[in-house]
Design an enzyme around this catalytic site. Structure first.
Site, short mmCIF file in Angstrom:
data_model
loop_
_atom_site.label_atom_id
_atom_site.label_comp_id
_atom_site.label_asym_id
_atom_site.label_seq_id
_atom_site.Cartn_x
_atom_site.Cartn_y
_atom_site.Cartn_z
N GLY A 17 14.36 -21.63 4.49
CA GLY A 17 13.97 -23.04 4.38
C GLY A 17 14.08 -23.78 5.71
N ARG A 42 26.20 -27.47 4.87
CA ARG A 42 25.03 -26.87 5.51
C ARG A 42 24.10 -27.97 6.04
NH1 ARG A 42 22.38 -21.31 3.17
NH2 ARG A 42 22.76 -20.22 5.10
N CYS A 274 17.97 -8.94 1.75
CA CYS A 274 16.78 -8.81 0.89
C CYS A 274 16.37 -7.40 0.48
CB CYS A 274 15.61 -9.53 1.54
SG CYS A 274 15.91 -11.30 1.62
P1 NAD Z 1 20.16 -18.72 1.81
O1 NAD Z 1 21.24 -18.30 0.90
O2 NAD Z 1 20.37 -18.67 3.29
O3 NAD Z 1 19.74 -20.24 1.48
C1 NAD Z 1 19.52 -20.71 0.19
C2 NAD Z 1 19.96 -22.17 0.16
O4 NAD Z 1 19.57 -22.72 -1.10
C3 NAD Z 1 21.47 -22.38 0.26
O5 NAD Z 1 21.75 -23.24 1.35
C4 NAD Z 1 21.87 -23.00 -1.09
O6 NAD Z 1 22.91 -23.96 -0.97
C5 NAD Z 1 20.57 -23.66 -1.49
N1 NAD Z 1 20.46 -23.91 -2.93
C6 NAD Z 1 20.66 -23.04 -3.96
N2 NAD Z 1 20.40 -23.64 -5.13
C7 NAD Z 1 20.01 -24.92 -4.83
C8 NAD Z 1 19.60 -26.01 -5.62
N3 NAD Z 1 19.50 -25.93 -6.95
N4 NAD Z 1 19.30 -27.18 -4.99
C9 NAD Z 1 19.38 -27.28 -3.64
N5 NAD Z 1 19.75 -26.26 -2.84
C10 NAD Z 1 20.07 -25.09 -3.43
O7 NAD Z 1 18.87 -17.88 1.41
P2 NAD Z 1 17.68 -17.42 2.35
O8 NAD Z 1 18.09 -16.27 3.18
O9 NAD Z 1 17.11 -18.64 3.01
O10 NAD Z 1 16.66 -16.87 1.26
C11 NAD Z 1 15.96 -17.74 0.39
C12 NAD Z 1 14.89 -16.95 -0.33
O11 NAD Z 1 13.94 -16.46 0.63
C13 NAD Z 1 15.37 -15.72 -1.09
O12 NAD Z 1 14.60 -15.58 -2.25
C14 NAD Z 1 15.08 -14.58 -0.15
O13 NAD Z 1 14.85 -13.36 -0.84
C15 NAD Z 1 13.81 -15.03 0.53
N6 NAD Z 1 13.59 -14.52 1.88
C16 NAD Z 1 14.61 -14.45 2.77
C17 NAD Z 1 14.38 -14.00 4.08
C18 NAD Z 1 15.48 -13.91 5.09
O14 NAD Z 1 15.22 -13.41 6.17
N7 NAD Z 1 16.68 -14.37 4.83
C19 NAD Z 1 13.08 -13.66 4.46
C20 NAD Z 1 12.05 -13.75 3.52
C21 NAD Z 1 12.32 -14.19 2.24
C1 UGA Z 2 12.95 -7.96 6.20
C2 UGA Z 2 11.44 -7.83 6.42
O1 UGA Z 2 11.20 -7.20 7.69
C3 UGA Z 2 10.76 -9.19 6.41
O2 UGA Z 2 9.35 -9.05 6.51
C4 UGA Z 2 11.10 -9.91 5.09
O3 UGA Z 2 10.55 -11.20 5.08
C5 UGA Z 2 12.62 -10.00 4.96
O4 UGA Z 2 13.19 -8.67 5.00
C6 UGA Z 2 13.07 -10.60 3.66
O5 UGA Z 2 12.34 -10.61 2.70
O6 UGA Z 2 14.22 -11.03 3.69
P1 UGA Z 2 15.03 -8.60 7.73
O7 UGA Z 2 15.81 -8.06 6.59
O8 UGA Z 2 15.37 -9.94 8.26
O9 UGA Z 2 13.46 -8.68 7.31
O10 UGA Z 2 15.09 -7.60 8.96
P2 UGA Z 2 14.36 -6.22 9.27
O11 UGA Z 2 13.93 -6.24 10.67
O12 UGA Z 2 13.36 -5.87 8.27
O13 UGA Z 2 15.56 -5.17 9.17
C7 UGA Z 2 16.14 -4.84 7.93
C8 UGA Z 2 17.16 -3.74 8.11
O14 UGA Z 2 16.51 -2.49 8.40
C9 UGA Z 2 18.12 -3.99 9.29
O15 UGA Z 2 19.41 -3.58 8.94
C10 UGA Z 2 17.55 -3.10 10.38
O16 UGA Z 2 18.50 -2.72 11.33
C11 UGA Z 2 17.07 -1.91 9.56
N1 UGA Z 2 16.02 -1.13 10.26
C12 UGA Z 2 14.82 -1.70 10.53
C13 UGA Z 2 16.28 0.18 10.60
O17 UGA Z 2 17.37 0.71 10.34
N2 UGA Z 2 15.30 0.90 11.23
C14 UGA Z 2 14.08 0.36 11.53
O18 UGA Z 2 13.23 1.08 12.09
C15 UGA Z 2 13.84 -0.96 11.18
#
Ligand code: NAD
Ligand code: UGA
Length: 451
Positions: A17, A42, A274
């Site tokens: 976000g 946060r 994830c």
């Molecule tokens: P996060 O835990 O870092 O953040 C989620 C936030 O939502 C928290 O700050 C929490 O307090 C807030 N929250 C929860 N319930 C709430 C509510 N009812 N009202 C207001 N705030 C609320 O999570 P994230 O890593 O940002 O991931 C969010 C989503 O995006 C997940 O579904 C995840 O799978 C997806 N996603 C994450 C990544 C990544 O790299 N972290 C990448 C792609 C997709």
């Molecule tokens: C991953 C995907 O790459 C994103 O496209 C997606 O949006 C995200 O998950 C999500 O949905 O949260 P992320 O988990 O942030 O992103 O990082 P990555 O670069 O994918 O790495 C994931 C894990 O795989 C790490 O622990 C990394 O070290 C490991 N990895 C990656 C390997 O061990 N070998 C590789 O060749 C690549």
């Protein structure tokens, strides 16, 4: 001609976000973007000089737009903002369920459902609600059902716009995405959301699909990426016993343009918030919809990863055996350039080393050690060093678990005198200068390379 999007609200100020809305605000100065979170600490951090998320380039973007057209606010104020929002993103956590139907596999949608409830209570007029969080396929049905019960006669459209950013490269991924995916049922809301991204994303990179395809494509994309890591890690074990070198094998496989070179780096095991939860969600969906063979296939990607982590820690405990001693763990983050250690291989490996009675001294340039310690669950034997060199003092084994750039340049000839006699470096990322280490008499043990 539809009125342009003027106001966006995002619920959830996390790793997705915060950075995503910062980039939207940066690229769309005429749109007011408000990020709401129920975690007041946060929100305060997003409004401070020290952002809650470490991402290269994030500070600069936030400083450009915060207070201009990007605002971080609490839940109470957020309720008012929902009233006249054109688009509301739901970007909250969707962890694995820990109880009830599907516990241990299915996604826990309680945070998403409470957002839908919050929107239903406060939105007025017509609102486009966007799933930014990763959701199981057909989750939009649940959101629509909750929104349908709104008391103000508001109307809603639900879109799926999953996020593909990777941590550590989030800003680049958002500014120059491979693709933006928008799934929906009617063209008008899809056009409205596309018009926001179209300010900086070329049209051929904005893919539109049906709602269910978009939801499933996100899970599928993560499953494919994780599967590549498990495939190369499976081969790494065979390389270690046959004398083949995993990096050479990966180079050959990846130079086939049909396969491609990315995501073929053997490692101590993938981590991050994830991959595991999204594959478990896919496994559950396969089981739920009556395709257990497909469920077993995807489950194996996770099982192999768990085995790879165990296998790595076993090598260290076998070497140190009853001698005990100290292990220097370099890197706690699940990958470089992030302070995130969720599901990091370091958690399981530290637990296994501690359970074997070893002392573990850790160093990571960004991870909060106190939080890491709480996750590991025991403070006995687990300590923090202020630098990689400090961690190495009197270490009987060194475990490199994150590929931070600074570990590539460790001067092993200078460190050699500080290490315990007979020390072995276990390089879980194949990043250290192994040649230099061996030259000064230090044994190395790299993933996918015979000893
Ligand atoms: P996060 O835990 O870092 O953040 C989620 C936030 O939502 C928290 O700050 C929490 O307090 C807030 N929250 C929860 N319930 C709430 C509510 N009812 N009202 C207001 N705030 C609320 O999570 P994230 O890593 O940002 O991931 C969010 C989503 O995006 C997940 O579904 C995840 O799978 C997806 N996603 C994450 C990544 C990544 O790299 N972290 C990448 C792609 C997709
Ligand atoms: C991953 C995907 O790459 C994103 O496209 C997606 O949006 C995200 O998950 C999500 O949905 O949260 P992320 O988990 O942030 O992103 O990082 P990555 O670069 O994918 O790495 C994931 C894990 O795989 C790490 O622990 C990394 O070290 C490991 N990895 C990656 C390997 O061990 N070998 C590789 O060749 C690549």
């Amino acid at each position: 001609m539809k009125p342009p999007v003027k106001k966006i609200v995002c619920i959830g100020a996390g790793y997705v976000g915060g950075p995503t809305m910062a980039v939207i605000a940066d690229r769309c100065p005429d749109i007011e973007v408000t990020v709401v979170d129920l975690n007041a600490t946060r929100i305060a951090a997003w409004n401070s000089g020290e952002l809650p998320v470490y991402e290269p380039g994030l500070d600069a973007v936030v400083h450009r737009v915060r207070g201009r057209n990007l605002f971080f606010i609490g839940q109470l104020e957020g309720a008012k903002k929902l009233a006249d929002a054109d688009i509301v993103f739901i970007s909250v956590n969707t962890p694995t369920k820990t109880e009830g139907e599907g516990a241990g596999k299915a996604s826990d949608l309680r945070y998403v459902e409470s957002c839908a409830q919050f929107i239903a209570e406060h939105a007025t007029g017509h609102t486009i609600v966007v799933e930014k969080s990763t959701m199981p396929v057909r989750a939009a049905d649940t959101i629509k059902r909750i929104l349908g019960k709104n008391p103000h006669g508001g109307t809603f459209e639900v879109l799926s716009n999953p996020e593909f950013l990777a941590e550590g490269t989030a800003i680049r991924d958002l500014e120059v995405p491979d693709r933006v995916l928008i799934g929906g049922e009617r063209p008008e809301p899809i056009h409205a959301l596309s018009s926001v991204y179209a300010r900086w994303v070329p049209p051929e990179r904005i893919i539109t699909t049906g709602l269910w395809s978009a939801e499933l494509a996100k899970l599928a994309a993560n499953a494919f990426l994780a599967q590549r890591v498990s495939s190369i890690n499976a081969l790494s074990a065979l390389c270690e016993v046959t004398g083949a070198d995993v990096d050479e094998v990966a180079k050959v496989v990846g130079s086939d343009s049909r396969v491609g070179p990315k995501f073929l780096k053997a490692s101590v095991g993938f981590g991050g918030s994830c991959f595991k939860k999204d594959i478990l969600s896919l496994v559950y969906l396969c089981e739920f919809h009556g395709v257990p063979e497909a469920a077993a296939y995807w489950q194996q990607v996770i099982d192999l990863n768990e085995w790879q982590k165990r296998r790595f820690a076993d090598k260290i405990t076998r070497q140190l055996g009853a001698k005990k001693g100290k292990v220097a763990v370099l890197g706690l983050a699940f990958k470089k350039d992030t302070n995130d250690f969720r599901e990091s291989a370091a958690i399981d490996i530290c637990r296994q080393l501690l359970a074997a009675g070893l002392e573990v001294v850790t160093y990571d340039p960004q991870v909060d050690f106190a939080d890491f310690g709480k996750t590991v669950g025991t403070s006995a034997g687990l300590t923090k060093a202020v630098s990689a060199t400090a961690a190495l003092k009197q270490a009987s084994a060194v475990a490199v678990l994150t590929e931070w750039d600074e570990f590539r340049s460790i001067d092993w000839s200078a460190a050699a005198s500080q290490l315990a006699p007979g020390v072995v470096i276990y390089d879980g990322r194949n990043v250290i200068d192994a040649q230099m280490a061996r030259k000064v008499g230090i044994q190395t043990n790299s993933v996918g390379v015979q000893k």
